[in-house]
Structures are given as C-alpha cells and as structure tokens.
Design a protein around this motif. Structure first.
Motif, PDB file in Angstrom:
ATOM      1  N   THR A 164       0.805  -1.270  -0.045  1.00 49.39           N
ATOM      2  CA  THR A 164      -0.052  -0.165  -0.147  1.00 49.39           C
ATOM      3  C   THR A 164       0.815   1.281  -0.079  1.00 49.39           C
ATOM      4  N   ALA A 165       2.039   1.311   0.492  1.00 49.12           N
ATOM      5  CA  ALA A 165       2.971   2.339   0.928  1.00 49.12           C
ATOM      6  C   ALA A 165       3.151   2.780  -0.666  1.00 49.12           C
ATOM      7  N   VAL A 166       3.631   2.094  -1.474  1.00 46.88           N
ATOM      8  CA  VAL A 166       3.870   2.511  -2.920  1.00 46.88           C
ATOM      9  C   VAL A 166       3.019   3.177  -3.569  1.00 46.88           C
ATOM     10  N   ALA A 167       1.956   2.127  -3.542  1.00 48.79           N
ATOM     11  CA  ALA A 167       0.405   2.715  -4.089  1.00 48.79           C
ATOM     12  C   ALA A 167       0.343   4.297  -3.763  1.00 48.79           C
ATOM     13  N   ASP A 168       0.627   4.743  -2.581  1.00 45.05           N
ATOM     14  CA  ASP A 168       0.390   6.064  -1.888  1.00 45.05           C
ATOM     15  C   ASP A 168       1.358   7.006  -2.321  1.00 45.05           C
ATOM     16  N   LEU A 169       2.363   6.515  -3.005  1.00 42.60           N
ATOM     17  CA  LEU A 169       3.432   7.474  -3.382  1.00 42.60           C
ATOM     18  C   LEU A 169       3.356   7.916  -4.995  1.00 42.60           C
ATOM     19  N   THR A 170       2.695   6.861  -5.752  1.00 38.71           N
ATOM     20  CA  THR A 170       2.882   7.105  -7.090  1.00 38.71           C
ATOM     21  C   THR A 170       1.584   7.265  -7.734  1.00 38.71           C
ATOM     22  N   ASP A 171       1.408   7.469  -8.974  1.00 39.41           N
ATOM     23  CA  ASP A 171       0.458   7.614 -10.024  1.00 39.41           C
ATOM     24  C   ASP A 171       0.010   6.338 -10.559  1.00 39.41           C
ATOM     25  N   PHE A 172       0.818   5.340 -10.693  1.00 38.61           N
ATOM     26  CA  PHE A 172       0.499   4.104 -11.374  1.00 38.61           C
ATOM     27  C   PHE A 172       1.434   3.069 -10.653  1.00 38.61           C
ATOM     28  N   PHE A 173       0.803   1.881 -10.354  1.00 36.56           N
ATOM     29  CA  PHE A 173       1.416   0.984  -9.571  1.00 36.56           C
ATOM     30  C   PHE A 173       1.587  -0.584 -10.444  1.00 36.56           C
ATOM     31  N   SER A 231     -17.873   0.268 -12.514  1.00 36.20           N
ATOM     32  CA  SER A 231     -17.908   1.979 -12.917  1.00 36.20           C
ATOM     33  C   SER A 231     -16.367   2.621 -12.697  1.00 36.20           C
ATOM     34  N   ALA A 232     -15.479   1.484 -12.577  1.00 35.96           N
ATOM     35  CA  ALA A 232     -13.956   2.057 -12.638  1.00 35.96           C
ATOM     36  C   ALA A 232     -13.527   2.606 -13.864  1.00 35.96           C
ATOM     37  N   THR A 233     -12.919   3.899 -13.947  1.00 39.40           N
ATOM     38  CA  THR A 233     -12.359   4.675 -14.676  1.00 39.40           C
ATOM     39  C   THR A 233     -11.497   3.875 -15.793  1.00 39.40           C
ATOM     40  N   TRP A 234     -10.457   2.910 -15.042  1.00 41.20           N
ATOM     41  CA  TRP A 234      -9.438   2.407 -15.379  1.00 41.20           C
ATOM     42  C   TRP A 234      -9.598   0.967 -15.265  1.00 41.20           C
ATOM     43  N   THR A 235      -9.663   0.126 -16.187  1.00 38.74           N
ATOM     44  CA  THR A 235      -9.569  -1.309 -16.199  1.00 38.74           C
ATOM     45  C   THR A 235      -8.067  -1.908 -16.242  1.00 38.74           C
ATOM     46  N   VAL A 257       1.047   5.568 -20.163  1.00 37.87           N
ATOM     47  CA  VAL A 257       0.704   7.014 -20.684  1.00 37.87           C
ATOM     48  C   VAL A 257      -0.719   6.972 -20.942  1.00 37.87           C
ATOM     49  N   ASP A 258      -1.225   5.854 -21.346  1.00 41.01           N
ATOM     50  CA  ASP A 258      -2.925   5.964 -21.602  1.00 41.01           C
ATOM     51  C   ASP A 258      -3.547   6.311 -20.231  1.00 41.01           C
ATOM     52  N   HIS A 259      -3.220   5.368 -19.318  1.00 41.19           N
ATOM     53  CA  HIS A 259      -3.661   5.691 -18.055  1.00 41.19           C
ATOM     54  C   HIS A 259      -3.319   7.141 -17.422  1.00 41.19           C
ATOM     55  N   ARG A 260      -2.378   7.826 -17.657  1.00 39.56           N
ATOM     56  CA  ARG A 260      -1.993   9.204 -17.227  1.00 39.56           C
ATOM     57  C   ARG A 260      -2.893   9.861 -17.964  1.00 39.56           C
ATOM     58  N   GLU A 261      -3.123   9.979 -19.283  1.00 41.88           N
ATOM     59  CA  GLU A 261      -3.896  10.971 -19.986  1.00 41.88           C
ATOM     60  C   GLU A 261      -5.420  10.668 -19.710  1.00 41.88           C
ATOM     61  N   LYS A 262      -5.885   9.423 -19.428  1.00 40.25           N
ATOM     62  CA  LYS A 262      -7.181   9.108 -18.929  1.00 40.25           C
ATOM     63  C   LYS A 262      -7.885   9.847 -17.521  1.00 40.25           C
ATOM     64  N   LEU A 263      -6.738   9.436 -16.738  1.00 44.71           N
ATOM     65  CA  LEU A 263      -7.447   9.833 -15.504  1.00 44.71           C
ATOM     66  C   LEU A 263      -6.770  11.446 -15.159  1.00 44.71           C
ATOM     67  N   THR A 264      -6.013  11.840 -15.968  1.00 43.15           N
ATOM     68  CA  THR A 264      -5.746  13.244 -15.882  1.00 43.15           C
ATOM     69  C   THR A 264      -6.920  14.064 -16.363  1.00 43.15           C
ATOM     70  N   ALA A 265      -7.601  13.628 -17.462  1.00 40.20           N
ATOM     71  CA  ALA A 265      -8.664  14.215 -18.136  1.00 40.20           C
ATOM     72  C   ALA A 265     -10.017  14.057 -16.960  1.00 40.20           C
TER      73      ALA A 265
END
Length: 330
Positions: A164-173, A231-235, A257-265
């Motif tokens: 969990t700690a690394v997931a709380d540090l980053t944008d993508f796991f 309902s998740a934005t990202w699968t 990159v796709d994940h970042r673009e989608k969740l940034t939007a």
C-alpha cells in the motif's frame, strides 16, 4: 553528510533546479539525514522547490524477488531515455538488520542506466518501513522532479509486505509476475491485484516461456475481471513482456501513458495526489513523534526502563505504553 559552509541552501537550490547531479545527490543525502538541523534544512529546500515539482510520471514497480524487476527497469529506462525522457530510479533495498544499510545493491544490476547521463539511480535502504518504501522516498521523488526528471520509477523490495505504501506514493502501480510459479493465487492472497494498475507477466521468452506467460496472463485477466468494479475509470490490463530481451516494453509503457491521459482528463490524478499529500503529512507527524522518543537522552533512558519492566514481567505492555506516552505528552 553536512551541507558545506561554502554551499548555502540558495546555491544548492539553484544548482538543483539547473539539473546538477551532484546537487541532487547532496540534496537527497540532506533529506535522508537524521540530524535535526539537516531535517530542517531539507524541509526548507523542498518547500523552496515545490512549485517546480509534480510534472513527472510516477510509477511504482513491485514483484517477488527473482521476477526480474531490475532487469526490466534497466531496459525500460534505457528505452525512455532514448525517447528523450529523463528517468530517475529510486531502488529501495531491504535493510541490513545490523547496520540499516542497503544489502541488494540495485545500482550494480542496472548496467545501462548506471552510465546513462539522462538517468539517475538512487539506492536507499528501506529501514524497515512498510512496503519496503524508504522513509524519505517521497522527498527524494520531489527533489528528482525539481532537477528535471520527468519519469520517476520506484522499485520496491517486493518480499510480501503490504505494498500500500508504494501505491500511496505514485500515480501508477505496476506489478511484475512470474509465469507458472503459482503466483496467480499468491498475488490474490496478498491483495496485490486490488492495488495494481497493470500486471506484466515477465520472462515471456520464445517458446515455452511465451506459452507459460500467456497462460498466466489469462488467469490474471479472469481475476481482475472479478475484482474491478464496472464503474471504474481504468480497467487494469495484463500484458506479457521480456525484460531480458526488451520485448513489448514500449507497448507496456504506452499503457502507463494511456492511464495518465485518461485519469488526468477526469481529474483523478490530481485528486489522488492531494490524498497522498495528506497521508504524507501524517507520516511526517508519526516521524516527529518517533524522533521525540529517540531524540532526548532522558526519554531514551525512561523508555529503556519501561522496556525492561515489560520484558521482566513487572509491567504489562499497556502500562509500559502509558508510561512512554506520558513522557512525550500524549
């Protein structure tokens, strides 16, 4: 390491923002120091460069020992620097129980990145922190961003603790898995699949390796289909790669990159980072409380006496905890 008298924080900040590697290394050492004056200086430095941070893609990478994390990161990082990125790798080693120092030496296992002028590798001991994430990894990440690195890869120990700690540090796991090693069920037991933004089955080499990797990937896709809410934005996708042979790593990175673009939007990246900042605040509060326990000779003496009383059966653990809490005003 102390900041040399001839190099004040303003000069260190200027050199750091200019991308000076020596200044970055010195700033990280300052942040990792346990001295009170160094911690204060590091906090002031990070506050000063904070407006220049936040632009990097932050990726956490985990997996069981032997899955090929360092080999994959070395190949992926080389691909990214060739494409014009500046890559910082924060390789968190297990800590020696005797010295607290790193014992894996990840830098020696990333031969290409170690000599790449557009890459920066910082091994640091985990010192027993949850999920193998070094206590100062978050500060190190911000300092790397201030120095101009636009991709931050955080490699965790990956020996079964909560990640969990690394997931709380980053944008993508990113979770690396081995094919045909029973990791399918093991991953589900550890809850890794619930945290993963992508699973990459490594060692998908020619022939039998490819077949086994594809079979494992099918099992992970079935598990993720059950765990991912509709309902998740990202699968989370499941891909097969070969870090050793640099196979399909570019396609894997495109998913990031796709994940970042989608969740940034959708604003989810910004929301996630704000939540991470709150958790960072509380982590710092816990660190300050710990420093109160170990920083004062009087408190250390009284703490040792409380430990001895509990170990000897004179006091209960609850009574010992109450004694220590009273010492620091809780």
């Amino acid at each position: 390491m102390a900041v040399p008298p001839a190099l004040d924080l303003d000069t260190l900040r200027e050199r750091l923002l200019a991308g000076n590697r020596a200044a970055l290394a010195r700033a990280i050492t300052l942040a990792e120091s346990k001295r009170a004056d160094h911690r204060t200086a590091a906090r002031d430095l990070i506050d000063a460069v904070l407006p220049q941070t936040g632009g990097a893609i932050r990726v956490g990478i985990t997996g069981v020992p032997g899955v090929g994390k360092s080999t994959t990161i070395d190949a992926l990082g080389a691909n990214l620097t060739e494409a014009g990125h500046k890559v910082a790798v924060l390789a968190v080693d297990p800590s020696s129980s005797r010295t607290g120092g790193s014992i894996l030496g990840d830098k020696t296992r990333m031969a290409r990145l170690a000599v790449d002028p557009n890459a920066f590798i910082r091994p640091s001991p985990s010192s027993g922190t949850l999920g193998g994430v070094a206590a100062k990894t978050r500060e190190t990440m911000l300092l790397c961003e201030a120095a101009g690195f636009d991709v931050i890869l955080v490699e965790t120990v990956g020996v079964g603790q909560s990640e969990t700690a690394v997931a709380d540090l980053t944008d993508f796991f990113l979770v690396l898995m081995l094919p045909g090693a029973g990791d399918e069920l093991q991953g589900i037991k550890k809850g890794i699949l619930e945290l993963a933004d992508m699973i990459a089955v490594n060692k998908a080499d020619e022939g039998e390796g490819e077949r086994r990797a594809n079979a494992a990937a099918s099992e992970y896709r079935a598990a993720l289909h059950i765990l991912t809410p509709p309902s998740a934005t990202w699968t989370p996708p499941v891909v097969t790669i070969s870090g050793l042979n640099n196979k399909r790593l570019d396609a894997m990175w495109q998913k990031v990159v796709d994940h970042r673009e989608k969740l940034t939007a959708t604003g989810e990246i910004a929301k996630r980072r704000r939540a991470q900042d709150v958790k960072w605040m509380w982590a710092l509060v816990h660190e300050r409380l710990h420093q109160r326990l170990v920083g004062s000779p009087e408190v250390r003496k009284a703490t040792a006496e409380a430990e001895a009383a509990v170990a000897g059966g004179a006091h209960s653990p609850a009574a010992g905890a109450e004694t220590i809490a009273t010492l620091i005003g809780l």
